[in-house]
Scaffold this active site. Structure first.
Site, PDB file in Angstrom:
ATOM      1  N   HIS A 162       0.949  -1.065   0.015  1.00 31.22           N
ATOM      2  CA  HIS A 162       0.117   0.053   0.056  1.00 31.22           C
ATOM      3  C   HIS A 162       0.858   1.247   0.083  1.00 31.22           C
ATOM      4  CE1 HIS A 162      -3.276   2.785   1.073  1.00 31.22           C
ATOM      5  NE2 HIS A 162      -4.167   1.784   1.107  1.00 31.22           N
ATOM      6  N   GLY A 213       0.383  -5.032   1.889  1.00 33.74           N
ATOM      7  CA  GLY A 213      -0.682  -5.160   0.994  1.00 33.74           C
ATOM      8  C   GLY A 213      -0.425  -5.866  -0.062  1.00 33.74           C
ATOM      9  N   TYR A 242      -5.229  -4.650  10.108  1.00 38.07           N
ATOM     10  CA  TYR A 242      -5.310  -5.225   8.658  1.00 38.07           C
ATOM     11  C   TYR A 242      -6.872  -5.427   8.818  1.00 38.07           C
ATOM     12  CZ  TYR A 242      -3.845  -6.904   4.420  1.00 38.07           C
ATOM     13  OH  TYR A 242      -3.616  -6.799   2.725  1.00 38.07           O
TER      14      TYR A 242
HETATM   15  C1  LCV Z   1       4.905   4.793  -0.239  1.00 37.60           C
HETATM   16  C2  LCV Z   1       7.129   3.887  -0.704  1.00 37.60           C
HETATM   17  C3  LCV Z   1       6.707   2.586  -0.134  1.00 37.60           C
HETATM   18  C4  LCV Z   1       5.435   2.647   0.283  1.00 37.60           C
HETATM   19  N1  LCV Z   1       4.738   3.622   0.212  1.00 37.60           N
HETATM   20  O1  LCV Z   1      13.852   1.850  -1.766  1.00 37.60           O
HETATM   21  O2  LCV Z   1       0.087  -4.199   4.876  1.00 37.60           O
HETATM   22  S1  LCV Z   1      -0.325  -3.142   5.526  1.00 37.60           S
HETATM   23  O3  LCV Z   1      -1.372  -2.945   6.500  1.00 37.60           O
HETATM   24  O4  LCV Z   1       1.074  -2.729   6.451  1.00 37.60           O
HETATM   25  C5  LCV Z   1      -0.344  -1.631   4.552  1.00 37.60           C
HETATM   26  C6  LCV Z   1      -0.954  -0.526   4.959  1.00 37.60           C
HETATM   27  C7  LCV Z   1       0.625  -1.812   3.581  1.00 37.60           C
HETATM   28  O5  LCV Z   1       1.084  -2.309   2.353  1.00 37.60           O
HETATM   29  O6  LCV Z   1       1.845  -0.851   3.911  1.00 37.60           O
HETATM   30  C8  LCV Z   1       3.021  -0.688   3.276  1.00 37.60           C
HETATM   31  C9  LCV Z   1       3.866  -1.766   3.779  1.00 37.60           C
HETATM   32  N2  LCV Z   1       5.427  -1.681   3.166  1.00 37.60           N
HETATM   33  C10 LCV Z   1       6.355  -1.605   3.744  1.00 37.60           C
HETATM   34  O7  LCV Z   1       6.403  -1.538   4.878  1.00 37.60           O
HETATM   35  C11 LCV Z   1       7.530  -1.450   2.713  1.00 37.60           C
HETATM   36  C12 LCV Z   1       8.062   0.046   2.922  1.00 37.60           C
HETATM   37  N3  LCV Z   1       9.247   0.203   2.001  1.00 37.60           N
HETATM   38  C13 LCV Z   1      10.385  -0.272   2.219  1.00 37.60           C
HETATM   39  O8  LCV Z   1      10.642  -0.885   3.221  1.00 37.60           O
HETATM   40  C14 LCV Z   1      11.490  -0.079   1.278  1.00 37.60           C
HETATM   41  O9  LCV Z   1      11.075   0.853   0.294  1.00 37.60           O
HETATM   42  C15 LCV Z   1      11.699  -1.466   0.493  1.00 37.60           C
HETATM   43  C16 LCV Z   1      12.609  -2.418   1.220  1.00 37.60           C
HETATM   44  C17 LCV Z   1      10.570  -1.936  -0.207  1.00 37.60           C
HETATM   45  C18 LCV Z   1      12.769  -0.929  -0.754  1.00 37.60           C
HETATM   46  O10 LCV Z   1      14.014  -0.157  -0.333  1.00 37.60           O
HETATM   47  P1  LCV Z   1      14.771   0.546  -1.197  1.00 37.60           P
HETATM   48  O11 LCV Z   1      16.045   1.125  -0.378  1.00 37.60           O
HETATM   49  O12 LCV Z   1      15.161  -0.214  -2.490  1.00 37.60           O
HETATM   50  P2  LCV Z   1      13.434   3.054  -0.819  1.00 37.60           P
HETATM   51  O13 LCV Z   1      13.089   2.853   0.613  1.00 37.60           O
HETATM   52  O14 LCV Z   1      14.583   4.216  -0.937  1.00 37.60           O
HETATM   53  O15 LCV Z   1      12.142   3.620  -1.699  1.00 37.60           O
HETATM   54  C19 LCV Z   1      12.140   4.343  -2.820  1.00 37.60           C
HETATM   55  C20 LCV Z   1      11.114   5.122  -2.823  1.00 37.60           C
HETATM   56  O16 LCV Z   1       9.826   4.432  -2.595  1.00 37.60           O
HETATM   57  C21 LCV Z   1       9.059   5.075  -1.683  1.00 37.60           C
HETATM   58  C22 LCV Z   1      10.289   5.386  -0.431  1.00 37.60           C
HETATM   59  O17 LCV Z   1       9.720   6.314   0.464  1.00 37.60           O
HETATM   60  C23 LCV Z   1      11.231   6.223  -1.371  1.00 37.60           C
HETATM   61  O18 LCV Z   1      10.787   7.153  -1.809  1.00 37.60           O
HETATM   62  P3  LCV Z   1      11.632   8.414  -1.947  1.00 37.60           P
HETATM   63  O19 LCV Z   1      12.618   8.348  -3.130  1.00 37.60           O
HETATM   64  O20 LCV Z   1      11.015   9.738  -2.326  1.00 37.60           O
HETATM   65  O21 LCV Z   1      12.609   8.829  -0.422  1.00 37.60           O
HETATM   66  N4  LCV Z   1       8.402   4.008  -0.907  1.00 37.60           N
HETATM   67  C24 LCV Z   1       8.698   2.657  -0.908  1.00 37.60           C
HETATM   68  N5  LCV Z   1       7.854   1.841  -0.230  1.00 37.60           N
HETATM   69  N6  LCV Z   1       4.910   1.466   0.730  1.00 37.60           N
HETATM   70  N7  LCV Z   1       6.223   4.918  -0.855  1.00 37.60           N
END
Ligand code: LCV
Length: 262
Positions: free
Chosen positions: A67, A111, A141
């Site tokens: 999400h 999600g 959830y």
């Molecule tokens: C917005 C993002 C996101 C993101 N949203 O790249 O299931 S529930 O209830 O939890 C539900 C509500 C749900 O699905 O929630 C989301 C759950 N997802 C996560 O917790 C994963 C969050 N993301 C990460 O942990 C990392 O981004 C990963 C491991 C996926 C990738 O890491 P990596 O180092 O390759 P970055 O973190 O630098 O991300 C690149 C850009 O994508 C955005 C993040 O904020 C960053 O934006 P900026 O370049 O503007 O800083 N991004 C990543 N995931 N779910 N935005």
């Protein structure tokens, strides 16, 4: 191959391929990306597609980050309500007349785990990981989402994934029956297409009737209204909490959350 913003669509031999293609946001399931997915599915239903493959771009390290956290409400209302883009696309996949195969490589978050596991079949590589993350974000959830997981994996695995929020390897999910096939990365695309061709040669009306019947049977959990309201009450405590706001703030400020159970 057609570009629809964040999703590429391809269609041949009655097989459609939807490719998540928003690398900058790690294929986060934003309203915009989900809109492109829904457009692609609409086009494929019009074309009487017999199988849909849902994948990320070749070599993607992140299949989908789940999400779009920036689109979660600040608090005070259900973050995963009926009209939420994630809920909408999951229902659409479940209702789609043809089988949808999730071809998964890389890491899968929140999600997006449900999106993959709402598909009729899941083919992954041994290196793929899945993380169910609501506990990390203090998100409650929702009922149909938990049912998606419960229809796909044993309670023991769901509890482990939901309470820890930690990624688990596809090998474990496969060993417990949540994944159909583990395939080496170099062979995954050809394996998936070969399977899709087998399905596309079969009688589409029979396949659709079985898909729809099985979905109705697995969704048929009698929930008296009072039980549903009880669950919603448990969820409301979370989305109204200080911790819910803290979870989103911590993500945006790139810091560890400080949860206090309030
Ligand atoms: C917005 C993002 C996101 C993101 N949203 O790249 O299931 S529930 O209830 O939890 C539900 C509500 C749900 O699905 O929630 C989301 C759950 N997802 C996560 O917790 C994963 C969050 N993301 C990460 O942990 C990392 O981004 C990963 C491991 C996926 C990738 O890491 P990596 O180092 O390759 P970055 O973190 O630098 O991300 C690149 C850009 O994508 C955005 C993040 O904020 C960053 O934006 P900026 O370049 O503007 O800083 N991004 C990543 N995931 N779910 N935005």
């Amino acid at each position: 191959m057609r570009g629809m913003g964040h999703v590429l669509t391809e269609h041949s031999n009655r097989i459609g391929t939807l490719t998540l293609n928003h690398h900058e946001r790690r294929n986060a399931l934003s309203a915009a990306l989900v809109g492109d997915l829904l457009d692609g599915l609409h086009m494929m239903e019009q074309a009487k597609t017999r199988v849909v493959i849902l994948r990320a771009a070749p070599g993607a390290k992140v299949w989908s980050a789940g999400h779009d956290i920036n689109e979660l409400p600040e608090g005070g209302r259900d973050p995963l309500g009926f009209a939420d883009p994630l809920r909408t696309v999951i229902r659409r996949i479940e209702d789609f007349p043809a089988p949808v195969i999730a071809m998964v490589e890389g890491t899968v978050w929140g999600g997006a785990c449900e999106l993959a596991m709402s598909c009729d079949l899941v083919f992954t590589t041994p290196e793929t990981t899945f993380a169910i993350t609501p506990a990390k974000l203090s998100v409650p959830y929702n009922v149909s989402g938990l049912l998606t997981f419960l229809n796909r994996m044993p309670l023991s695995l769901l509890n482990e994934m939901a309470f820890s929020g930690e990624p688990i390897p596809a090998t474990r999910a496969h060993a417990l029956g949540a994944i159909n096939h583990l395939v080496p990365a170099a062979e995954l695309s050809a394996f998936t297409m070969a399977f899709a061709l087998k399905v596309a040669r079969n009688a589409p009306l029979s396949v659709t009737a079985m898909k729809r019947s099985v979905h109705i049977l697995t969704a048929a959990k009698a929930l008296p209204p009072i039980t549903f309201e009880q669950i919603q009450g448990e969820r409301r405590k979370v989305w109204d909490s200080r911790d819910y706001k803290e979870g989103i703030a911590a993500f945006k400020q790139r810091r560890e959350p400080d949860y206090r159970g309030e």
